[in-house]
Design a protein around this motif. Structure first.
Motif, PDB file in Angstrom:
ATOM      1  N   TYR B 594      46.119 -37.355 -22.544  1.00  0.00           N
ATOM      2  CA  TYR B 594      45.942 -37.152 -21.288  1.00  0.00           C
ATOM      3  C   TYR B 594      44.405 -36.922 -21.124  1.00  0.00           C
ATOM      4  CZ  TYR B 594      46.142 -34.314 -16.831  1.00  0.00           C
ATOM      5  OH  TYR B 594      46.002 -33.815 -15.768  1.00  0.00           O
ATOM      6  N   SER B 597      42.457 -39.851 -21.181  1.00  0.00           N
ATOM      7  CA  SER B 597      42.498 -40.587 -20.073  1.00  0.00           C
ATOM      8  C   SER B 597      41.743 -39.889 -18.739  1.00  0.00           C
ATOM      9  CB  SER B 597      43.887 -40.951 -19.526  1.00  0.00           C
ATOM     10  OG  SER B 597      44.636 -39.732 -19.316  1.00  0.00           O
ATOM     11  N   HIS B 598      41.898 -38.659 -18.882  1.00  0.00           N
ATOM     12  CA  HIS B 598      41.431 -37.781 -17.584  1.00  0.00           C
ATOM     13  C   HIS B 598      39.904 -37.756 -17.809  1.00  0.00           C
ATOM     14  CE1 HIS B 598      40.947 -34.309 -14.933  1.00  0.00           C
ATOM     15  NE2 HIS B 598      41.992 -34.957 -14.484  1.00  0.00           N
ATOM     16  N   ASP B 599      39.571 -36.974 -19.072  1.00  0.00           N
ATOM     17  CA  ASP B 599      38.298 -36.703 -19.000  1.00  0.00           C
ATOM     18  C   ASP B 599      37.213 -38.004 -19.353  1.00  0.00           C
ATOM     19  OD1 ASP B 599      39.600 -34.297 -18.911  1.00  0.00           O
ATOM     20  OD2 ASP B 599      38.977 -33.742 -20.945  1.00  0.00           O
ATOM     21  N   ARG B 601      37.729 -41.006 -18.348  1.00  0.00           N
ATOM     22  CA  ARG B 601      37.607 -41.851 -17.103  1.00  0.00           C
ATOM     23  C   ARG B 601      36.993 -41.320 -16.123  1.00  0.00           C
ATOM     24  NH1 ARG B 601      41.685 -45.987 -16.200  1.00  0.00           N
ATOM     25  NH2 ARG B 601      42.016 -45.070 -14.187  1.00  0.00           N
ATOM     26  N   SER B 602      37.050 -40.225 -15.972  1.00  0.00           N
ATOM     27  CA  SER B 602      36.323 -39.438 -14.661  1.00  0.00           C
ATOM     28  C   SER B 602      34.939 -39.860 -14.833  1.00  0.00           C
ATOM     29  CB  SER B 602      36.528 -38.038 -14.614  1.00  0.00           C
ATOM     30  OG  SER B 602      37.670 -37.453 -14.419  1.00  0.00           O
ATOM     31  N   LYS B 638      33.307 -50.785 -16.388  1.00  0.00           N
ATOM     32  CA  LYS B 638      34.695 -51.443 -16.332  1.00  0.00           C
ATOM     33  C   LYS B 638      35.305 -51.823 -17.618  1.00  0.00           C
ATOM     34  CE  LYS B 638      33.766 -53.186 -11.654  1.00  0.00           C
ATOM     35  NZ  LYS B 638      32.991 -54.351 -11.005  1.00  0.00           N
ATOM     36  N   GLY B 641      36.509 -48.716 -19.274  1.00  0.00           N
ATOM     37  CA  GLY B 641      37.766 -48.476 -18.332  1.00  0.00           C
ATOM     38  C   GLY B 641      38.957 -49.299 -19.332  1.00  0.00           C
ATOM     39  N   LEU B 648      45.376 -46.293 -24.492  1.00  0.00           N
ATOM     40  CA  LEU B 648      46.575 -45.355 -24.092  1.00  0.00           C
ATOM     41  C   LEU B 648      47.742 -46.097 -24.041  1.00  0.00           C
ATOM     42  CD1 LEU B 648      44.417 -43.464 -21.308  1.00  0.00           C
ATOM     43  CD2 LEU B 648      45.493 -42.403 -23.655  1.00  0.00           C
ATOM     44  N   GLN B 649      47.816 -47.347 -23.480  1.00  0.00           N
ATOM     45  CA  GLN B 649      49.319 -47.996 -23.239  1.00  0.00           C
ATOM     46  C   GLN B 649      49.862 -48.174 -25.041  1.00  0.00           C
ATOM     47  OE1 GLN B 649      49.640 -52.201 -21.778  1.00  0.00           O
ATOM     48  NE2 GLN B 649      51.184 -51.339 -20.569  1.00  0.00           N
ATOM     49  N   ARG B 652      51.138 -45.077 -25.998  1.00  0.00           N
ATOM     50  CA  ARG B 652      52.424 -44.710 -25.599  1.00  0.00           C
ATOM     51  C   ARG B 652      53.543 -45.662 -25.815  1.00  0.00           C
ATOM     52  NH1 ARG B 652      53.399 -45.905 -19.326  1.00  0.00           N
ATOM     53  NH2 ARG B 652      53.212 -48.179 -19.916  1.00  0.00           N
TER      54      ARG B 652
END
Lengths: 146, 813
Positions: B594, B597-599, B601-602, B638, B641, B648-649, B652
């Motif tokens: 998380y 992805s959050h930190d 990506r921002s 990009k 990203g 992440l996928q 997952r």
């Protein structure tokens, strides 16, 4: 003439705030954006408390709510909104950095109307925000006033 | 024979006649004579001289001389001389001649008591003086002794000898005649007796008239006629009338001296018929041609024979139903064996018939088991030698039959001809043997189990240990069973358990079941307390009720069990802890994802956002180079990203809960095509998509697989004039094998092993963009579905990607 209502943007990151406002300005929605930096302030605004005591603007047409924030996070804000009789009908769009956000499910169960993954591509981001802003702020009919 | 006659002959001679003869001879010739037997007895004498009779033979001293002189003279007789002269110790001349009858010297004829010349007067004077004789009388006697010539003596002796000889011969002839008469009489008497008192009827009949000429007592008795009646009858009268013709023919035919005429029926006076065996002999009887007949009544013999035959039949009938063999077995003097009598059971015992072994032992010998044959013979010979009871067990192999065990028993006895014969029986004891063998086998097996078992076994009788096995000794730490035999329960049981054990034993004895097994505590000989598991049962030991106790030392087991329980408890705790740690780690990982992805990506988003804003608002103010920099920043951010999203996928996929539902792949594929629509824009692709089956799998994950594979196929064919992509499947055993085939650039098979690794790329980003995560993700998903994934390619020709999925079982919805 369409009545433009305010868009409440709850976001702690100033860059995101700036970029979001930039995106909304493309559709001339920027002036309607009220931006607060965390959940506590968001609730004060919505309830016309604290620094927002006696504000003249009406209720927001839509709330763009970031999940991860200091003090009170997006989930808690959503919870309080949905519990509050005066606020519970306001559409809430969750803004998130990733699809992986474990809180997304919770958001839906608490009654979030939509969520937007903030894309890395600014163009895409602008598109997303614009659509959300336009849809909820302009097109969406408010529930009838009591 | 002569000896007996000779010893008699002296008695037969009439010595009175001889005496008078000698007397007359004495008177006419003056010779004195005497006949003495060989023992010196005077049988006859005449005219002895007074000098001898009145003087020499009276006086003890001169009489002694007489005896000596007689003996010396007598002894001279054996020397073969006819005449023997001798001057006696008393001074006179004696002469002796042997009397020989039938070449046997039986007596001696003596003469003497004379002188051949004028006697020596001085010698006799002296002799008379010494012996105290009356001088005048002695002289007178001397004067009467004659003086004779030797020639006259010989003539006289010859005469006397011939006379004696004649008398003796007459006597001998008389003896011989008498003996002959006696012998004849005896013989006749014997024959008469043989005939008269013969136990068999006998008679003599006239061959011509067939009339009886003589019959014996036995015949009279047997046939009931008196002798007078008999002598009036002919042979025909003692035969049944129907036999008359046969009789005449038989009589005619009889030509032999001795003939056995066989068996005939005879009839006595009372008309009773009986069977006789006739033997006859031709004789001449009182000048008639006749035959002597012995008639042997064989009626009794016939009856006896009949009885024997009946007994024989009885034996056969009696023994016919006996499956065993009754026999008489004989060892002949030459050492061969035969079986004179055998019951029908021999068929069962030796597979032959009684007739087979009448004269031959071979039918039996050849079926006796080769390993037993020598022993059987040895036993037979031993029994024969010692006349001891024969008993032997041996095996017999009759062709076509299983080996059978036979027991033979019999008693031997010796026959007059030196044979040994046994009377006895043979019994098939195979069943018995088998049972016995099984019993021994099972006994051995159980003994073995008890002897070698590490489990302790002891037997309690009257509260005392009467048996313990080696396993039990070992558990108690004993060296010998004697250390434990005789002990009572309380001697080796923990005091706390004695009472309960005693009650349990009582319950067991009362017939209660289900009491055991129980746990107990015993005390070893060295005092160590051990935990045991005990099982007790009732049994009979040496014909007395007893309790068998089986026990195992479970001290170690118990200790291990406790340890195991403790370890299990610890393990559970550890698992809990570990699970908690894992859950914690999982949560951390999730929160990390998380955060990433959050930190991550921002800031990326911000970089990209501001670059875009810069470009949108101020692009007029930048020169070409600056614009290129802006574009590079934008594209790099990009790409980063995308990389973060794929990663992440992939992570997952590893964590996600697997939800298998029935999926129609045809429907799934339509959705996938929608998903990849952006990459299809502006492309001309020749699709060949087969009808696909239904499978069981996770919707989201399998959709990702198809997206990745089709996206790749589209991507790597983009340089082809006409891209061709085909999708289909085959069935291989229990799997569907799906494929996605393209005619794109393909890859070098040397690197195929890298194809499904994370961040592994076979093409540069300049040629084909990508993160190197897609195929790794495909592999991870297919493995989760219990399938496999692989690829084939030829650079420039194209590539084929395969993955297998288990065929859905019918009935699953």
């Amino acid at each position: 003439m369409i009545e433009l209502k305010t868009i409440l943007l709850v976001e702690d990151n100033p860059q995101d705030v700036e970029l979001t406002i930039e995106a909304l300005s493309e559709y001339n929605l920027a002036n309607n954006v009220i931006s607060v930096s965390d959940g506590v302030k968001a609730m004060e605004y919505l309830r016309c408390e604290g620094e927002f005591k006696g504000r003249t603007t009406g209720n927001s047409a839509v709330i763009l709510l970031d999940i991860k924030m200091p003090r009170m996070d997006g989930i808690e804000v959503l919870e309080q909104i949905r519990k509050d009789e005066k606020l519970k009908h306001i559409p809430v769009v969750m803004l998130t950095s990733s699809r992986e956000d474990p809180d997304l499910k919770k958001c839906y169960s608490l009654g979030a109307n939509a969520y937007v993954v903030k894309p890395v591509d600014f163009g895409e981001f602008m598109e997303a925000v614009k659509h959300v802003g336009v849809f909820w702020a302009v097109l969406n009919e408010q529930p009838p006033k009591q | 024979m002569y000896k007996s006659i000779n010893s008699n002959i002296l008695h037969l001679i009439d010595f009175k006649k001889v005496d008078s003869l000698l007397e007359g001879f004495n008177k006419t010739t003056g010779f004195v004579t005497a006949i003495l037997d060989l023992e010196g007895n005077v049988l006859s004498k005449s005219g002895w001289r007074s000098i001898c009779t009145d003087f020499h033979r009276i006086n003890p001293q001169t009489s002694k001389n007489c005896k000596i002189s007689d003996t010396i003279l007598a002894n001279k007789m054996g020397e073969g001389e006819k005449y023997h002269f001798y001057k006696c110790l008393n001074g006179l001349i004696d002469v002796a001649v042997p009397i020989i009858i039938n070449d046997e010297h039986v007596a001696n004829l003596f003469s003497g008591q004379f002188f051949f010349e004028k006697p020596d007067s001085e010698f006799f004077k002296e002799q008379g003086k010494i012996n105290g004789f009356n001088e005048i009388k002695y002289y007178d006697a001397l004067q009467r002794v004659p003086i004779v010539s030797e020639k006259n003596v010989r003539i006289a002796m010859d005469f006397l000898l011939n006379m004696t000889q004649l008398i003796s011969d007459l006597a001998f002839q008389k003896v011989e005649q008498k003996e002959l008469i006696e012998k004849v009489g005896e013989s006749e008497k014997s024959y008469k007796m043989l005939f008269e008192s013969n136990p068999h009827p006998m008679w003599v009949y006239d061959l011509e008239t067939l009339k009886f000429l003589e019959v014996n007592e036995s015949a009279i008795k047997k046939y009931g006629y008196s002798k007078e009646e008999f002598l009036q009858l002919t042979l025909k009268d003692i035969r049944p009338s129907e036999d008359a013709q046969k009789l005449i023919e038989n009589v005619r035919q009889v030509s032999d001296v001795l003939s056995f005429s066989g068996e005939w029926k005879h009839k006595n006076k009372a008309g009773e018929i009986f069977v006789v065996e006739i033997i006859s002999h031709s004789i001449n009887y009182k000048n008639r041609e006749a035959r002597l007949v012995v008639a042997n009544d064989i009626t009794d013999r016939r009856i006896a024979e009949e009885k024997i035959r009946e007994k024989d039949i009885q034996f056969q009938k009696l023994s016919a139903n006996v499956p065993d063999l009754l026999y008489q077995f004989t060892r002949r003097p030459d050492g061969t064996y035969i079986v004179p009598v055998a019951s029908q059971g021999i068929k069962n015992i030796f597979g032959c018939s009684p007739e087979d072994v009448l004269e031959d032992f071979n039918p039996i010998a050849k079926v006796i088991h080769p390993d037993d044959a020598m022993r059987v013979i040895k036993d037979i010979e031993y029994s024969a030698e010692h006349l001891s009871y024969f008993t032997c067990e041996f095996r017999v192999n009759i062709p076509g039959k299983d080996t059978q065990w036979i027991l033979s028993r019999s008693n031997p006895e010796r026959l007059p001809d030196g044979s040994i014969t046994w009377y006895g029986f043979n019994v098939n004891i195979t069943e018995h043997k088998l049972v016995e063998e099984k019993l021994i086998e099972s006994e051995t097996r159980y003994r073995n189990i008890i002897e070698t078992s590490p489990v302790g076994i002891f037997i309690l009788q009257n509260d005392k240990v009467v048996f313990i096995n080696p396993g039990g000794e070992k558990i108690f730490g004993a060296q010998t069973p004697e250390q434990l035999i005789g002990k009572q329960i309380r001697d080796f049981m923990h005091p706390d358990n004695v009472e309960k054990s005693t009650i349990r034993i009582q319950r067991l004895l009362n017939g209660e079941t289900g009491i055991y097994p129980v746990e107990n505590r015993y005390i070893k000989l060295d005092g160590e307390i051990i935990e045991v598991e005990v099982m007790a049962t009732l049994l009979s030991y040496k014909h007395e009720p007893a309790i068998q106790v089986i026990f195992i030392d479970i001290t170690e087991r118990k200790r291990l069990r406790e340890e195991l329980e403790k370890l299990n408890g610890e393990l559970e705790l550890k698992v809990e802890q570990r699970t908690a740690h894992l859950e914690e780690a999982n949560r951390e990982l999730e929160s990390f994802s998380y955060s990433v992805s959050h930190d991550l990506r921002s800031p990326l988003r911000h970089i990209n956002g501001y670059v875009d804003l810069l470009y949108a608002k101020y692009k007029d103010k930048f020169d070409g180079k600056a614009l290129h920099y802006l574009e590079t920043i934008s594209s790099a951010s990009k790409q980063m990203g995308t990389l973060i999203d794929d990663l992440l996928q992939y992570s997952r996929t590893g964590r996600v809960e697997f939800t298998a539902i029935e999926l129609d792949l045809n429907v799934l594929l339509i959705e996938v095509m929608k998903e990849i629509e952006p990459v299809l824009r502006g492309r001309k692709i020749n699709w060949d998509i087969q009808e696909l089956p239904k499978i069981l799998g996770d919707y989201t994950l399998l959709k990702q697989v198809w997206i990745n594979l089709l996206d790749n196929a589209v991507k790597y064919t983009r340089n082809q004039q006409l891209a061709k992509i085909s999708v289909g499947y085959n069935i291989n055993d229990k799997y569907f094998v799906f494929f996605v085939r393209d005619n794109g650039v393909g890859f070098d098979m040397n690197y195929v092993h890298k194809l499904f690794g994370v961040f592994q790329r076979l093409h540069s980003p300049n040629e084909f963009e990508g993160t190197g995560i897609g195929l790794a993700n495909v592999q991870r998903i297919i493995h989760k579905h219990s399938g496999k994934v692989w690829a084939e390619s030829e650079p420039g020709i194209g590539a084929s990607f395969y993955f297998s999925l288990p065929i859905m079982r019918k009935g699953i919805k």
